[in-house]
Design a protein around this motif. Structure first.
Motif, mmCIF file in Angstrom:
data_model
loop_
_atom_site.group_PDB
_atom_site.id
_atom_site.type_symbol
_atom_site.label_atom_id
_atom_site.label_comp_id
_atom_site.label_asym_id
_atom_site.label_seq_id
_atom_site.Cartn_x
_atom_site.Cartn_y
_atom_site.Cartn_z
ATOM 1 N N ALA A 20 31.488 9.268 19.970
ATOM 2 C CA ALA A 20 31.297 7.865 20.329
ATOM 3 C C ALA A 20 32.588 7.311 20.938
ATOM 4 C CB ALA A 20 30.918 7.065 19.088
ATOM 5 N N CYS A 21 32.437 6.579 22.021
ATOM 6 C CA CYS A 21 33.596 5.998 22.707
ATOM 7 C C CYS A 21 34.304 5.033 21.753
ATOM 8 C CB CYS A 21 33.122 5.280 23.968
ATOM 9 S SG CYS A 21 34.401 4.300 24.763
ATOM 10 N N LYS A 22 35.631 5.213 21.627
ATOM 11 C CA LYS A 22 36.389 4.399 20.659
ATOM 12 C C LYS A 22 36.455 2.935 21.092
ATOM 13 C CE LYS A 22 39.251 8.153 18.924
ATOM 14 N NZ LYS A 22 38.640 9.176 19.837
ATOM 15 N N ASP A 23 36.581 2.749 22.420
ATOM 16 C CA ASP A 23 36.775 1.382 22.905
ATOM 17 C C ASP A 23 35.555 0.492 22.693
ATOM 18 O OD1 ASP A 23 39.329 1.963 23.622
ATOM 19 O OD2 ASP A 23 38.803 2.564 25.672
ATOM 20 N N CYS A 24 34.379 1.089 22.771
ATOM 21 C CA CYS A 24 33.174 0.258 22.642
ATOM 22 C C CYS A 24 32.380 0.622 21.390
ATOM 23 C CB CYS A 24 32.303 0.382 23.890
ATOM 24 S SG CYS A 24 31.687 2.051 24.175
ATOM 25 N N ARG A 25 32.960 1.495 20.570
ATOM 26 C CA ARG A 25 32.305 1.987 19.348
ATOM 27 C C ARG A 25 30.881 2.494 19.635
ATOM 28 N NH1 ARG A 25 34.719 -2.683 17.968
ATOM 29 N NH2 ARG A 25 32.749 -3.788 17.726
ATOM 30 N N LYS A 67 29.711 -3.443 31.248
ATOM 31 C CA LYS A 67 29.862 -2.052 30.804
ATOM 32 C C LYS A 67 31.283 -1.766 30.341
ATOM 33 C CE LYS A 67 26.297 0.259 33.478
ATOM 34 N NZ LYS A 67 26.019 1.123 34.617
ATOM 35 N N CYS A 68 31.392 -0.898 29.332
ATOM 36 C CA CYS A 68 32.694 -0.476 28.844
ATOM 37 C C CYS A 68 33.378 0.354 29.929
ATOM 38 C CB CYS A 68 32.521 0.359 27.588
ATOM 39 S SG CYS A 68 33.967 1.321 27.136
ATOM 40 N N PRO A 69 34.611 -0.030 30.329
ATOM 41 C CA PRO A 69 35.262 0.701 31.425
ATOM 42 C C PRO A 69 35.687 2.128 31.034
ATOM 43 C CG PRO A 69 36.704 -1.022 30.567
ATOM 44 C CD PRO A 69 35.414 -1.156 29.840
ATOM 45 N N SER A 70 35.955 2.385 29.753
ATOM 46 C CA SER A 70 36.422 3.732 29.373
ATOM 47 C C SER A 70 35.327 4.773 29.490
ATOM 48 C CB SER A 70 36.954 3.761 27.942
ATOM 49 O OG SER A 70 37.494 2.544 27.574
ATOM 50 N N CYS A 71 34.103 4.387 29.203
ATOM 51 C CA CYS A 71 33.021 5.380 29.214
ATOM 52 C C CYS A 71 31.966 5.047 30.256
ATOM 53 C CB CYS A 71 32.388 5.497 27.830
ATOM 54 S SG CYS A 71 31.579 3.981 27.283
ATOM 55 N N GLN A 72 32.215 4.079 31.095
ATOM 56 C CA GLN A 72 31.267 3.612 32.119
ATOM 57 C C GLN A 72 29.902 3.260 31.534
ATOM 58 O OE1 GLN A 72 32.941 6.816 33.218
ATOM 59 N NE2 GLN A 72 34.541 5.397 33.800
HETATM 60 ZN ZN LIG Z 1 32.976 2.883 25.837
#
Ligand SMILES: [Zn+2]
Ligand SMILES: [Zn+2]
Length: 370
Positions: A144-149, A196-201
Protein backbone atom coordinates in the motif's frame (compact mmCIF):
# COMPACT_ATOMS: atom_id res chain seq x y z
CA UNK A 1 -13.19 -28.90 -24.48
CA UNK A 2 -16.83 -29.53 -25.20
CA UNK A 3 -18.44 -27.18 -27.69
CA UNK A 4 -21.64 -25.41 -26.81
CA UNK A 5 -23.51 -22.60 -28.47
CA UNK A 6 -23.76 -19.39 -26.45
CA UNK A 7 -27.20 -18.54 -27.81
CA UNK A 8 -28.53 -21.99 -26.96
CA UNK A 9 -27.13 -21.79 -23.46
CA UNK A 10 -28.97 -18.52 -22.80
CA UNK A 11 -32.01 -19.76 -24.76
CA UNK A 12 -32.20 -16.69 -26.97
CA UNK A 13 -32.44 -16.14 -30.72
CA UNK A 14 -29.30 -15.27 -32.62
CA UNK A 15 -30.90 -11.89 -33.37
CA UNK A 16 -31.71 -11.16 -29.71
CA UNK A 17 -31.01 -7.60 -28.59
CA UNK A 18 -28.96 -6.56 -25.57
CA UNK A 19 -31.93 -6.34 -23.22
CA UNK A 20 -33.21 -9.79 -24.12
CA UNK A 21 -29.77 -11.23 -23.51
CA UNK A 22 -29.52 -9.43 -20.18
CA UNK A 23 -32.90 -10.78 -19.08
CA UNK A 24 -32.04 -14.29 -20.16
CA UNK A 25 -28.75 -14.11 -18.32
CA UNK A 26 -30.37 -12.85 -15.14
CA UNK A 27 -32.81 -15.74 -15.16
CA UNK A 28 -30.25 -18.43 -15.95
CA UNK A 29 -27.50 -17.14 -13.68
CA UNK A 30 -29.79 -17.10 -10.68
CA UNK A 31 -31.19 -20.50 -11.49
CA UNK A 32 -27.79 -22.18 -11.67
CA UNK A 33 -25.90 -20.16 -9.07
CA UNK A 34 -23.83 -22.51 -6.86
CA UNK A 35 -25.29 -20.95 -3.71
CA UNK A 36 -28.69 -22.14 -4.81
CA UNK A 37 -27.44 -25.56 -5.89
CA UNK A 38 -24.81 -26.57 -3.37
CA UNK A 39 -22.62 -29.49 -4.39
CA UNK A 40 -24.39 -29.88 -7.69
CA UNK A 41 -21.71 -30.31 -10.37
CA UNK A 42 -24.15 -30.03 -13.26
CA UNK A 43 -25.49 -26.71 -12.06
CA UNK A 44 -22.00 -25.44 -11.51
CA UNK A 45 -21.10 -26.40 -15.09
CA UNK A 46 -24.22 -24.66 -16.37
CA UNK A 47 -23.45 -21.61 -14.26
CA UNK A 48 -20.00 -21.42 -15.84
CA UNK A 49 -21.41 -21.78 -19.34
CA UNK A 50 -24.12 -19.19 -18.76
CA UNK A 51 -21.56 -16.69 -17.50
CA UNK A 52 -19.17 -17.42 -20.32
CA UNK A 53 -22.00 -16.97 -22.82
CA UNK A 54 -23.04 -13.68 -21.25
CA UNK A 55 -19.47 -12.44 -21.12
CA UNK A 56 -19.27 -12.83 -24.88
CA UNK A 57 -22.80 -11.92 -25.99
CA UNK A 58 -22.99 -8.78 -23.81
CA UNK A 59 -19.89 -7.38 -25.46
CA UNK A 60 -20.48 -6.09 -28.98
CA UNK A 61 -16.97 -6.70 -30.18
CA UNK A 62 -16.79 -10.22 -28.78
CA UNK A 63 -20.28 -11.04 -30.02
CA UNK A 64 -19.41 -9.97 -33.55
CA UNK A 65 -16.29 -12.10 -33.57
CA UNK A 66 -18.23 -15.03 -32.13
CA UNK A 67 -21.01 -14.69 -34.71
CA UNK A 68 -18.55 -14.75 -37.56
CA UNK A 69 -15.80 -17.05 -36.41
CA UNK A 70 -17.11 -18.89 -33.36
CA UNK A 71 -15.22 -19.63 -30.18
CA UNK A 72 -11.96 -20.24 -32.06
CA UNK A 73 -12.17 -16.72 -33.44
CA UNK A 74 -12.39 -15.35 -29.91
CA UNK A 75 -9.43 -17.38 -28.80
CA UNK A 76 -7.30 -16.30 -31.72
CA UNK A 77 -8.29 -12.68 -31.02
CA UNK A 78 -6.87 -13.07 -27.53
CA UNK A 79 -10.13 -13.44 -25.60
CA UNK A 80 -10.11 -16.39 -23.25
CA UNK A 81 -13.14 -17.82 -21.58
CA UNK A 82 -11.43 -17.67 -18.20
CA UNK A 83 -11.74 -19.68 -15.02
CA UNK A 84 -14.32 -19.76 -12.27
CA UNK A 85 -12.99 -16.61 -10.60
CA UNK A 86 -13.53 -14.59 -13.74
CA UNK A 87 -16.94 -16.12 -14.01
CA UNK A 88 -17.91 -14.89 -10.56
CA UNK A 89 -16.58 -11.49 -11.58
CA UNK A 90 -19.13 -11.47 -14.36
CA UNK A 91 -21.87 -12.43 -11.96
CA UNK A 92 -20.81 -9.94 -9.31
CA UNK A 93 -20.46 -7.05 -11.69
CA UNK A 94 -23.94 -7.81 -13.00
CA UNK A 95 -25.61 -8.36 -9.64
CA UNK A 96 -23.21 -6.31 -7.57
CA UNK A 97 -22.69 -9.14 -5.10
CA UNK A 98 -25.68 -7.68 -3.29
CA UNK A 99 -28.54 -9.60 -4.76
CA UNK A 100 -30.87 -11.57 -2.51
CA UNK A 101 -28.58 -13.51 -0.25
CA UNK A 102 -25.53 -13.99 -2.42
CA UNK A 103 -22.91 -11.97 -0.66
CA UNK A 104 -25.39 -10.56 1.83
CA UNK A 105 -25.98 -7.10 0.38
CA UNK A 106 -23.76 -5.53 3.00
CA UNK A 107 -21.70 -2.41 2.54
CA UNK A 108 -18.30 -3.59 1.45
CA UNK A 109 -16.50 -0.88 3.35
CA UNK A 110 -12.98 0.20 2.62
CA UNK A 111 -12.10 -1.99 -0.28
CA UNK A 112 -8.51 -2.67 -1.13
CA UNK A 113 -7.32 -1.57 -4.52
CA UNK A 114 -5.69 -4.95 -5.10
CA UNK A 115 -5.98 -8.59 -4.13
CA UNK A 116 -3.79 -9.76 -1.27
CA UNK A 117 -2.88 -13.09 -2.84
CA UNK A 118 -0.30 -13.25 -5.55
CA UNK A 119 0.21 -15.90 -8.24
CA UNK A 120 3.37 -16.58 -10.17
CA UNK A 121 4.53 -19.26 -12.56
CA UNK A 122 7.34 -21.54 -11.43
CA UNK A 123 9.23 -23.36 -14.14
CA UNK A 124 10.99 -26.55 -13.06
CA UNK A 125 13.12 -29.07 -14.89
CA UNK A 126 11.93 -32.67 -14.98
CA UNK A 127 14.61 -33.59 -12.46
CA UNK A 128 13.75 -30.77 -10.04
CA UNK A 129 10.08 -31.73 -10.09
CA UNK A 130 10.65 -35.45 -9.68
CA UNK A 131 13.16 -35.25 -6.84
CA UNK A 132 12.19 -31.96 -5.25
CA UNK A 133 14.63 -29.09 -4.85
CA UNK A 134 15.39 -25.78 -3.23
CA UNK A 135 14.51 -22.95 -5.54
CA UNK A 136 15.25 -19.27 -5.35
CA UNK A 137 12.12 -17.29 -6.11
CA UNK A 138 12.01 -13.64 -7.05
CA UNK A 139 8.73 -11.81 -6.76
CA UNK A 140 7.34 -8.32 -7.19
CA UNK A 141 4.58 -7.76 -4.69
CA UNK A 142 2.32 -4.82 -3.98
CA UNK A 143 2.55 -2.65 -0.91
CA UNK A 144 0.00 0.00 0.00
CA UNK A 145 1.29 3.45 -0.93
CA UNK A 146 2.54 5.15 2.24
CA UNK A 147 1.60 8.65 1.15
CA UNK A 148 -2.06 7.89 0.57
CA UNK A 149 -2.33 4.81 2.82
CA UNK A 150 -3.54 2.79 -0.12
CA UNK A 151 -6.47 5.04 -0.96
CA UNK A 152 -4.97 6.44 -4.17
CA UNK A 153 -6.11 9.92 -3.09
CA UNK A 154 -3.72 12.82 -2.47
CA UNK A 155 -2.73 12.88 1.21
CA UNK A 156 -5.32 10.16 1.74
CA UNK A 157 -8.14 12.69 1.39
CA UNK A 158 -11.36 11.23 0.08
CA UNK A 159 -14.85 12.60 0.00
CA UNK A 160 -18.12 10.76 0.28
CA UNK A 161 -19.19 9.23 -3.01
CA UNK A 162 -21.92 11.38 -4.51
CA UNK A 163 -23.42 8.55 -6.52
CA UNK A 164 -24.29 6.36 -3.53
CA UNK A 165 -24.05 8.82 -0.65
CA UNK A 166 -21.34 6.70 0.95
CA UNK A 167 -23.34 3.49 1.27
CA UNK A 168 -21.30 1.77 -1.44
CA UNK A 169 -24.49 0.47 -3.00
CA UNK A 170 -26.87 1.55 -5.66
CA UNK A 171 -30.44 0.35 -5.72
CA UNK A 172 -32.79 0.13 -8.63
CA UNK A 173 -36.27 -1.21 -9.07
CA UNK A 174 -37.60 -3.58 -11.63
CA UNK A 175 -41.28 -4.23 -11.38
CA UNK A 176 -42.09 -4.99 -7.77
CA UNK A 177 -38.52 -5.99 -6.95
CA UNK A 178 -35.72 -3.81 -5.75
CA UNK A 179 -32.19 -4.74 -6.59
CA UNK A 180 -29.04 -3.55 -4.94
CA UNK A 181 -25.67 -3.56 -6.57
CA UNK A 182 -22.20 -2.32 -5.78
CA UNK A 183 -21.86 1.35 -6.60
CA UNK A 184 -20.25 1.56 -10.02
CA UNK A 185 -18.67 4.95 -9.23
CA UNK A 186 -16.76 4.00 -6.08
CA UNK A 187 -16.74 0.18 -6.46
CA UNK A 188 -18.35 -0.15 -3.05
CA UNK A 189 -15.92 1.89 -0.98
CA UNK A 190 -18.40 4.74 -0.50
CA UNK A 191 -15.58 7.18 -1.08
CA UNK A 192 -14.55 9.34 -3.95
CA UNK A 193 -11.12 10.63 -4.87
CA UNK A 194 -10.98 14.30 -5.79
CA UNK A 195 -7.24 14.46 -6.43
CA UNK A 196 -4.98 11.53 -7.25
CA UNK A 197 -2.03 10.71 -5.02
CA UNK A 198 1.09 11.90 -6.89
CA UNK A 199 3.38 9.14 -5.49
CA UNK A 200 1.34 6.26 -6.86
CA UNK A 201 -0.68 8.07 -9.56
CA UNK A 202 -3.86 7.05 -7.82
CA UNK A 203 -3.14 3.33 -7.97
CA UNK A 204 -2.84 3.07 -4.19
CA UNK A 205 0.19 0.79 -4.23
CA UNK A 206 3.82 0.47 -5.15
CA UNK A 207 5.85 -2.60 -6.08
CA UNK A 208 8.58 -4.12 -3.97
CA UNK A 209 10.94 -6.90 -4.93
CA UNK A 210 11.90 -9.83 -2.80
CA UNK A 211 14.05 -12.96 -3.15
CA UNK A 212 13.81 -16.04 -1.00
CA UNK A 213 14.31 -19.77 -1.10
CA UNK A 214 11.47 -22.25 -1.31
CA UNK A 215 11.52 -25.99 -0.73
CA UNK A 216 9.85 -27.71 -3.66
CA UNK A 217 8.47 -31.09 -2.58
CA UNK A 218 9.30 -34.30 -4.40
CA UNK A 219 6.82 -35.25 -7.12
CA UNK A 220 5.25 -31.92 -8.09
CA UNK A 221 3.81 -31.75 -11.58
CA UNK A 222 2.58 -29.19 -14.08
CA UNK A 223 -0.69 -27.70 -12.92
CA UNK A 224 0.14 -28.10 -9.22
CA UNK A 225 -0.13 -25.01 -7.09
CA UNK A 226 2.25 -24.45 -4.20
CA UNK A 227 1.00 -22.03 -1.57
CA UNK A 228 3.65 -20.02 0.22
CA UNK A 229 2.12 -18.44 3.26
CA UNK A 230 2.60 -14.68 3.78
CA UNK A 231 4.55 -13.97 0.60
CA UNK A 232 1.75 -12.21 -1.27
CA UNK A 233 0.81 -8.53 -1.43
CA UNK A 234 0.70 -6.38 1.68
CA UNK A 235 -2.58 -4.64 2.38
CA UNK A 236 -2.89 -1.16 3.84
CA UNK A 237 -3.53 -2.61 7.32
CA UNK A 238 -0.18 -4.45 7.12
CA UNK A 239 -1.60 -7.94 6.65
CA UNK A 240 0.05 -9.99 3.98
CA UNK A 241 -1.55 -12.39 1.52
CA UNK A 242 -0.16 -15.67 0.22
CA UNK A 243 1.88 -16.48 -2.83
CA UNK A 244 0.67 -19.22 -5.17
CA UNK A 245 3.31 -20.79 -7.36
CA UNK A 246 1.82 -22.36 -10.47
CA UNK A 247 4.12 -25.22 -11.38
CA UNK A 248 5.15 -25.79 -14.98
CA UNK A 249 7.49 -28.72 -15.54
CA UNK A 250 9.67 -28.81 -18.64
CA UNK A 251 9.84 -32.02 -20.61
CA UNK A 252 12.79 -34.34 -20.30
CA UNK A 253 14.72 -35.49 -23.34
CA UNK A 254 14.22 -39.18 -22.56
CA UNK A 255 11.73 -39.75 -19.78
CA UNK A 256 8.09 -39.06 -20.47
CA UNK A 257 5.93 -38.34 -17.47
CA UNK A 258 2.27 -39.22 -17.13
CA UNK A 259 1.05 -38.34 -13.63
CA UNK A 260 3.41 -40.36 -11.45
CA UNK A 261 4.33 -42.91 -14.11
CA UNK A 262 7.42 -42.55 -16.23
CA UNK A 263 7.83 -43.95 -19.74
CA UNK A 264 11.13 -44.65 -21.43
CA UNK A 265 11.53 -45.68 -25.04
CA UNK A 266 14.00 -48.57 -25.24
CA UNK A 267 15.65 -49.24 -28.58
CA UNK A 268 15.91 -52.97 -29.33
CA UNK A 269 17.97 -54.11 -32.29
CA UNK A 270 16.07 -56.34 -34.71
CA UNK A 271 18.28 -59.39 -34.17
CA UNK A 272 17.55 -59.24 -30.45
CA UNK A 273 13.84 -59.54 -31.24
CA UNK A 274 14.43 -63.17 -32.22
CA UNK A 275 17.31 -63.92 -29.89
CA UNK A 276 15.93 -62.32 -26.73
CA UNK A 277 18.17 -61.38 -23.83
CA UNK A 278 18.62 -59.04 -20.92
CA UNK A 279 19.54 -55.40 -21.43
CA UNK A 280 20.33 -52.68 -18.92
CA UNK A 281 18.15 -49.57 -18.97
CA UNK A 282 18.32 -46.41 -16.85
CA UNK A 283 15.40 -45.71 -14.52
CA UNK A 284 15.02 -42.58 -12.38
CA UNK A 285 17.33 -43.78 -9.64
CA UNK A 286 19.26 -46.82 -10.86
CA UNK A 287 19.90 -49.28 -13.66
CA UNK A 288 17.21 -51.84 -14.27
CA UNK A 289 17.51 -55.21 -15.99
CA UNK A 290 14.97 -55.48 -18.76
CA UNK A 291 14.38 -59.03 -19.96
CA UNK A 292 13.56 -59.02 -23.66
CA UNK A 293 11.50 -62.09 -24.49
CA UNK A 294 11.95 -63.83 -27.87
CA UNK A 295 9.49 -62.32 -30.35
CA UNK A 296 9.06 -59.01 -28.51
CA UNK A 297 6.74 -56.60 -30.31
CA UNK A 298 7.34 -52.99 -31.25
CA UNK A 299 5.71 -50.66 -28.65
CA UNK A 300 5.33 -53.56 -26.21
CA UNK A 301 5.45 -52.26 -22.63
CA UNK A 302 7.21 -53.66 -19.59
CA UNK A 303 6.16 -52.29 -16.22
CA UNK A 304 8.44 -51.92 -13.22
CA UNK A 305 6.04 -51.39 -10.35
CA UNK A 306 6.88 -48.67 -7.85
CA UNK A 307 9.89 -47.40 -9.82
CA UNK A 308 8.14 -44.22 -10.94
CA UNK A 309 7.68 -40.83 -9.30
CA UNK A 310 6.77 -40.41 -5.67
CA UNK A 311 3.31 -38.94 -5.33
CA UNK A 312 3.44 -35.36 -4.07
CA UNK A 313 0.68 -36.04 -1.57
CA UNK A 314 1.75 -39.41 -0.26
CA UNK A 315 4.49 -41.97 -0.21
CA UNK A 316 3.08 -44.08 -3.03
CA UNK A 317 5.20 -44.29 -6.13
CA UNK A 318 4.12 -44.55 -9.74
CA UNK A 319 5.46 -47.12 -12.17
CA UNK A 320 8.35 -47.10 -14.58
CA UNK A 321 7.37 -48.34 -18.02
CA UNK A 322 9.82 -49.42 -20.70
CA UNK A 323 8.38 -49.13 -24.22
CA UNK A 324 10.09 -51.21 -26.89
CA UNK A 325 11.18 -49.59 -30.11
CA UNK A 326 12.55 -52.06 -32.62
CA UNK A 327 15.35 -50.61 -34.69
CA UNK A 328 16.85 -51.87 -37.92
CA UNK A 329 20.29 -51.35 -39.40
CA UNK A 330 20.36 -48.70 -42.10
CA UNK A 331 22.88 -50.63 -44.16
CA UNK A 332 24.30 -54.14 -44.31
CA UNK A 333 27.83 -54.94 -45.38
CA UNK A 334 28.47 -57.77 -47.81
CA UNK A 335 29.01 -60.36 -45.15
CA UNK A 336 25.89 -59.37 -43.18
CA UNK A 337 23.85 -59.43 -46.36
CA UNK A 338 25.07 -62.98 -47.06
CA UNK A 339 24.33 -64.15 -43.53
CA UNK A 340 20.86 -62.70 -43.64
CA UNK A 341 20.10 -64.33 -46.98
CA UNK A 342 21.29 -67.64 -45.62
CA UNK A 343 19.07 -67.19 -42.59
CA UNK A 344 16.15 -66.23 -44.81
CA UNK A 345 16.59 -69.25 -47.06
CA UNK A 346 17.04 -71.56 -44.10
CA UNK A 347 13.38 -70.91 -43.29
CA UNK A 348 12.42 -72.25 -46.72
CA UNK A 349 11.06 -69.02 -48.15
CA UNK A 350 11.64 -68.14 -51.75
CA UNK A 351 11.62 -64.39 -51.76
CA UNK A 352 10.69 -63.96 -55.45
CA UNK A 353 7.27 -65.62 -55.06
CA UNK A 354 4.41 -64.18 -53.04
CA UNK A 355 4.00 -65.95 -49.76
CA UNK A 356 1.32 -68.60 -50.10
CA UNK A 357 -0.76 -67.09 -47.30
CA UNK A 358 -1.53 -64.10 -49.54
CA UNK A 359 -2.68 -66.07 -52.58
CA UNK A 360 -6.30 -66.20 -51.53
CA UNK A 361 -6.24 -62.51 -50.66
CA UNK A 362 -4.91 -61.57 -54.11
CA UNK A 363 -7.85 -63.31 -55.81
CA UNK A 364 -10.27 -61.49 -53.54
CA UNK A 365 -8.77 -58.09 -54.30
CA UNK A 366 -8.89 -58.77 -58.05
CA UNK A 367 -12.62 -59.48 -57.79
CA UNK A 368 -13.24 -56.07 -56.19
CA UNK A 369 -12.05 -54.32 -59.31
CA UNK A 370 -13.78 -56.45 -61.91
ZN1 LIG B 1 -0.44 6.93 -3.12
ZN1 LIG C 1 -20.43 5.15 -4.49
Amino acid sequence: MEEFDYYEILQVERSADGDTIKKAYRKMALKYHPDRNPDDKDSEEMFKKVNEAYQVLSDNEKRQIYDRYGKRGLESSGFSSGGMEDIFDVFNSFFGGGFGGFGGGRKQGKQSKYAKDLAQELELSFHEAVFGCKKEIEISYKVACKDCRGSGAKEGKTTTCKACGGSGRETFSQGFMTFAQTCSKCQGSGEEISEKCPSCQGKGYAYEKEKFEVNIPEGVDSGNQIRISKRGNIAEDGTRGDLYLEVDVKEDEHFIRHHNDVYLEVPVFFTLVMLGGVIKIPSLTKELDLKIPVGVKDKQQFVFHGEGIKSVNGSKRGNFIAVIKIIYPEKLDENQQKLLEELHNSFGYESSKPISAFEGLMDKIKKWFK
